[in-house]
Scaffold this active site. Structure first.
Site, mmCIF file in Angstrom:
data_model
loop_
_atom_site.group_PDB
_atom_site.id
_atom_site.type_symbol
_atom_site.label_atom_id
_atom_site.label_comp_id
_atom_site.label_asym_id
_atom_site.label_seq_id
_atom_site.Cartn_x
_atom_site.Cartn_y
_atom_site.Cartn_z
ATOM 1 C CB THR A 193 -0.902 0.076 1.255
ATOM 2 O OG1 THR A 193 -0.081 0.285 2.411
ATOM 3 C CG2 THR A 193 -1.752 -1.158 1.421
ATOM 4 C CG ASP A 194 1.097 5.959 -1.126
ATOM 5 O OD1 ASP A 194 2.094 6.097 -0.370
ATOM 6 O OD2 ASP A 194 0.794 6.794 -1.986
ATOM 7 C CB ALA A 195 1.815 6.446 3.721
ATOM 8 C CG LEU A 196 -2.132 1.655 4.938
ATOM 9 C CD1 LEU A 196 -2.146 0.334 5.694
ATOM 10 C CD2 LEU A 196 -3.242 1.703 3.906
#
Length: 152
Positions: free
Chosen positions: A78-81
């Protein structure tokens, strides 16, 4: 999109034909060139996945499109959650459950690591996420570590 997923939700009204003609071209090239990882975006694509879930949490995007159609077998991260497009709209448990269920292997920078770990443990213990689903991710990660010489 005209909004920034770092702060709020971002939406694209592109349909699947548009994605195949434009946005997916670099992904296809990267996959064909042997990319080991793909980073997801927190953008919603209602004309592709009417659930309203961002791509990071969308089985339609991660499993059906990226893994099945584009035949990507590597690691999905994921990209930063902790970005607003995710953390402002979903609980930690929803983020963990939806992302892992969608086919994500690595959850990057949850807003609260302790909550995310506890949520994952609870989801596994209650069989909301099968242990076999995590085994798939663990195997992909170990295979990449072997390939890169990180482990023997």
């Amino acid at each position: 999109p005209t909004t920034d997923p770092h702060t709020t939700s971002a939406t694209s009204d592109a349909d699947l034909a548009r994605l195949r003609q434009v946005e997916l071209i670099p992904f296809q090239a990267g996959i064909q060139a042997g990319a080991d990882l793909v980073l997801t975006a927190h953008i919603t694509l209602p004309n592709i996945d009417p659930s309203g879930l961002p791509a990071t949490m969308s089985k339609t995007i991660i499993t059906d499109l990226l893994r099945d159609e584009l035949q990507f077998n590597g690691i999905v991260i994921t990209d930063a959650l902790n970005m607003g497009a995710i953390s402002n709209y979903y609980t930690t448990e929803q983020i963990v459950q939806n992302s892992i269920s969608a086919g994500v292997d690595i959850l990057l920078m949850p807003a609260n690591y302790t909550e995310a770990t506890a949520a994952l443990q609870n989801l596994i213990t209650t069989n909301q996420i099968p242990e076999s689903r995590l085994d798939q991710s663990i195997l992909r990660i170990l295979e990449l570590k072997l390939k890169l010489g990180v482990i023997n």
